[in-house]
Design a protein around this motif. Structure first.
Motif, PDB file in Angstrom:
ATOM      1  N   SER A   1     -43.132  34.715  -8.861  1.00  0.00           N
ATOM      2  CA  SER A   1     -42.914  34.915 -10.298  1.00  0.00           C
ATOM      3  C   SER A   1     -41.946  36.057 -10.595  1.00  0.00           C
ATOM      4  N   ASN A   2     -41.499  36.784  -9.592  1.00  0.00           N
ATOM      5  CA  ASN A   2     -40.566  37.897  -9.776  1.00  0.00           C
ATOM      6  C   ASN A   2     -39.167  37.338 -10.013  1.00  0.00           C
ATOM      7  N   LYS A   3     -38.662  37.503 -11.233  1.00  0.00           N
ATOM      8  CA  LYS A   3     -37.373  36.918 -11.618  1.00  0.00           C
ATOM      9  C   LYS A   3     -36.187  37.627 -10.975  1.00  0.00           C
ATOM     10  N   SER A   4     -36.393  38.810 -10.431  1.00  0.00           N
ATOM     11  CA  SER A   4     -35.279  39.517  -9.797  1.00  0.00           C
ATOM     12  C   SER A   4     -34.996  38.995  -8.392  1.00  0.00           C
ATOM     13  N   LEU A   5     -35.845  38.103  -7.878  1.00  0.00           N
ATOM     14  CA  LEU A   5     -35.676  37.586  -6.517  1.00  0.00           C
ATOM     15  C   LEU A   5     -34.957  36.235  -6.478  1.00  0.00           C
ATOM     16  N   TYR A   6     -34.661  35.652  -7.641  1.00  0.00           N
ATOM     17  CA  TYR A   6     -33.963  34.362  -7.654  1.00  0.00           C
ATOM     18  C   TYR A   6     -32.957  34.320  -8.789  1.00  0.00           C
ATOM     19  N   ILE A   7     -32.031  33.346  -8.664  1.00  0.00           N
ATOM     20  CA  ILE A   7     -31.049  33.096  -9.720  1.00  0.00           C
ATOM     21  C   ILE A   7     -31.185  31.659 -10.179  1.00  0.00           C
ATOM     22  N   ASN A   8     -30.803  31.382 -11.397  1.00  0.00           N
ATOM     23  CA  ASN A   8     -30.834  30.025 -11.939  1.00  0.00           C
ATOM     24  C   ASN A   8     -29.437  29.437 -11.876  1.00  0.00           C
ATOM     25  N   VAL A   9     -29.327  28.235 -11.327  1.00  0.00           N
ATOM     26  CA  VAL A   9     -28.048  27.536 -11.218  1.00  0.00           C
ATOM     27  C   VAL A   9     -28.208  26.176 -11.891  1.00  0.00           C
ATOM     28  N   THR A  10     -27.242  25.823 -12.720  1.00  0.00           N
ATOM     29  CA  THR A  10     -27.262  24.522 -13.374  1.00  0.00           C
ATOM     30  C   THR A  10     -26.611  23.493 -12.445  1.00  0.00           C
ATOM     31  N   VAL A  11     -27.309  22.387 -12.242  1.00  0.00           N
ATOM     32  CA  VAL A  11     -26.853  21.337 -11.323  1.00  0.00           C
ATOM     33  C   VAL A  11     -25.774  20.502 -11.992  1.00  0.00           C
ATOM     34  N   LYS A  12     -24.708  20.231 -11.237  1.00  0.00           N
ATOM     35  CA  LYS A  12     -23.622  19.384 -11.744  1.00  0.00           C
ATOM     36  C   LYS A  12     -23.887  17.934 -11.367  1.00  0.00           C
ATOM     37  N   GLU A  13     -23.113  17.036 -11.923  1.00  0.00           N
ATOM     38  CA  GLU A  13     -23.254  15.599 -11.680  1.00  0.00           C
ATOM     39  C   GLU A  13     -23.045  15.272 -10.206  1.00  0.00           C
ATOM     40  N   GLY A  14     -23.984  14.541  -9.587  1.00  0.00           N
ATOM     41  CA  GLY A  14     -23.868  14.094  -8.199  1.00  0.00           C
ATOM     42  C   GLY A  14     -24.099  15.191  -7.175  1.00  0.00           C
ATOM     43  N   GLU A  15     -24.697  16.287  -7.590  1.00  0.00           N
ATOM     44  CA  GLU A  15     -24.885  17.434  -6.707  1.00  0.00           C
ATOM     45  C   GLU A  15     -26.353  17.527  -6.295  1.00  0.00           C
ATOM     46  N   ASP A  16     -26.601  17.872  -5.030  1.00  0.00           N
ATOM     47  CA  ASP A  16     -27.963  18.134  -4.589  1.00  0.00           C
ATOM     48  C   ASP A  16     -28.099  19.632  -4.325  1.00  0.00           C
ATOM     49  N   ALA A  17     -29.248  20.066  -3.809  1.00  0.00           N
ATOM     50  CA  ALA A  17     -29.489  21.492  -3.601  1.00  0.00           C
ATOM     51  C   ALA A  17     -28.537  22.087  -2.573  1.00  0.00           C
ATOM     52  N   MET A  18     -28.186  21.332  -1.531  1.00  0.00           N
ATOM     53  CA  MET A  18     -27.265  21.849  -0.510  1.00  0.00           C
ATOM     54  C   MET A  18     -25.880  22.066  -1.106  1.00  0.00           C
ATOM     55  N   ALA A  19     -25.433  21.162  -1.973  1.00  0.00           N
ATOM     56  CA  ALA A  19     -24.132  21.324  -2.617  1.00  0.00           C
ATOM     57  C   ALA A  19     -24.159  22.501  -3.586  1.00  0.00           C
ATOM     58  N   ALA A  20     -25.282  22.702  -4.276  1.00  0.00           N
ATOM     59  CA  ALA A  20     -25.402  23.842  -5.184  1.00  0.00           C
ATOM     60  C   ALA A  20     -25.413  25.150  -4.391  1.00  0.00           C
ATOM     61  N   LEU A  21     -26.065  25.146  -3.229  1.00  0.00           N
ATOM     62  CA  LEU A  21     -26.041  26.334  -2.362  1.00  0.00           C
ATOM     63  C   LEU A  21     -24.617  26.646  -1.925  1.00  0.00           C
ATOM     64  N   ALA A  22     -23.894  25.621  -1.495  1.00  0.00           N
ATOM     65  CA  ALA A  22     -22.515  25.816  -1.032  1.00  0.00           C
ATOM     66  C   ALA A  22     -21.625  26.293  -2.172  1.00  0.00           C
ATOM     67  N   ARG A  23     -21.828  25.772  -3.377  1.00  0.00           N
ATOM     68  CA  ARG A  23     -21.032  26.191  -4.525  1.00  0.00           C
ATOM     69  C   ARG A  23     -21.343  27.641  -4.887  1.00  0.00           C
ATOM     70  N   THR A  24     -22.601  28.039  -4.749  1.00  0.00           N
ATOM     71  CA  THR A  24     -23.008  29.386  -5.149  1.00  0.00           C
ATOM     72  C   THR A  24     -22.679  30.426  -4.084  1.00  0.00           C
ATOM     73  N   TYR A  25     -22.981  30.112  -2.814  1.00  0.00           N
ATOM     74  CA  TYR A  25     -22.849  31.108  -1.753  1.00  0.00           C
ATOM     75  C   TYR A  25     -21.657  30.881  -0.826  1.00  0.00           C
ATOM     76  N   GLY A  26     -20.951  29.797  -0.978  1.00  0.00           N
ATOM     77  CA  GLY A  26     -19.793  29.541  -0.131  1.00  0.00           C
ATOM     78  C   GLY A  26     -20.126  28.609   1.018  1.00  0.00           C
ATOM     79  N   LYS A  27     -19.133  28.431   1.886  1.00  0.00           N
ATOM     80  CA  LYS A  27     -19.267  27.439   2.965  1.00  0.00           C
ATOM     81  C   LYS A  27     -20.291  27.838   4.023  1.00  0.00           C
ATOM     82  N   GLU A  28     -20.681  29.126   4.058  1.00  0.00           N
ATOM     83  CA  GLU A  28     -21.703  29.543   5.023  1.00  0.00           C
ATOM     84  C   GLU A  28     -23.039  28.855   4.755  1.00  0.00           C
TER      85      GLU A  28
END
Length: 193
Positions: free
Chosen positions: A130-157
């Motif tokens: 429940s600690n909001k400082s430990l996570y960020i909110n990302v809005t999902v784009k069309e045709g994107e799954d969690a792995m694609a959102a991770l790559a978009r947010t944190y890069g190719k690593e």
């Protein structure tokens, strides 16, 4: 009448022959596994030769595992001592070992690999979801799954993470959202690195 008697006799002989042929022959012995049997005669040389050829054709696999002990004693490089030499050589060696620090570029601390940082952030987040400082909110784009959102947010690593691990961890921390097939516009929570 003779024909009738002849047919009866013929049928009777056929039935008796059939019954005699189907009877239980006790002279045939069923072989059992593990039981020893006495040879009534020695096998001939042709039979033994045929067995030898069959056995030679069998692919035999030798054990590939080396069962011999393999010991390495003192695998480290032995320390060596240098005898005192002339003073010029020792001064050069001392300056070479110290190196000249550059004042222009500050030393960067080595950053841990992405997988370690991700796992550490996830473990902190799981201990206090429940600690909001430990996570960020990302809005999902069309045709994107969690792995694609991770790559978009944190890069190719982020693509180096094992897919099953990342999706299962994110699914446990995103209840009510399908991390494999989220809808466009849904909010996905990702760990803050």
């Amino acid at each position: 009448m003779q024909t009738r008697n002849f047919l009866r006799a013929l049928v009777s002989v056929g039935v008796l022959t059939l019954l005699a042929a189907c009877g239980n022959d006790s002279s045939f012995e069923h072989l059992e596994i593990g039981k020893k049997y006495v040879l009534l005669e020695w096998p001939d040389s042709a039979y033994v030769a045929s067995l030898d050829s069959v056995l030679k054709a069998e692919p035999l696999k030798k054990d590939t595992v080396d069962t011999r002990p393999n010991l390495v004693l003192n695998a480290f490089k032995a320390p060596s001592l240098a005898l005192p030499g002339n003073s010029k050589d020792s001064k050069k060696a001392q300056t070479a070992s110290k190196g000249t620090p550059k004042a222009d570029t500050p030393a960067k601390p080595k950053q841990a690999p992405f997988a370690e940082r991700f796992a550490s952030a996830i473990s902190k987040w799981q201990s206090d979801p429940s600690n909001k400082s430990l996570y960020i909110n990302v809005t999902v784009k069309e045709g994107e799954d969690a792995m694609a959102a991770l790559a978009r947010t944190y890069g190719k690593e982020a693509k180096t993470l094992p897919r099953f691990y990342a999706l299962s961890v994110l699914q446990s921390l995103n209840p009510g959202v399908s991390v494999e097939h989220p809808e466009a516009g849904q909010t996905l929570r990702l760990p803050r690195l």
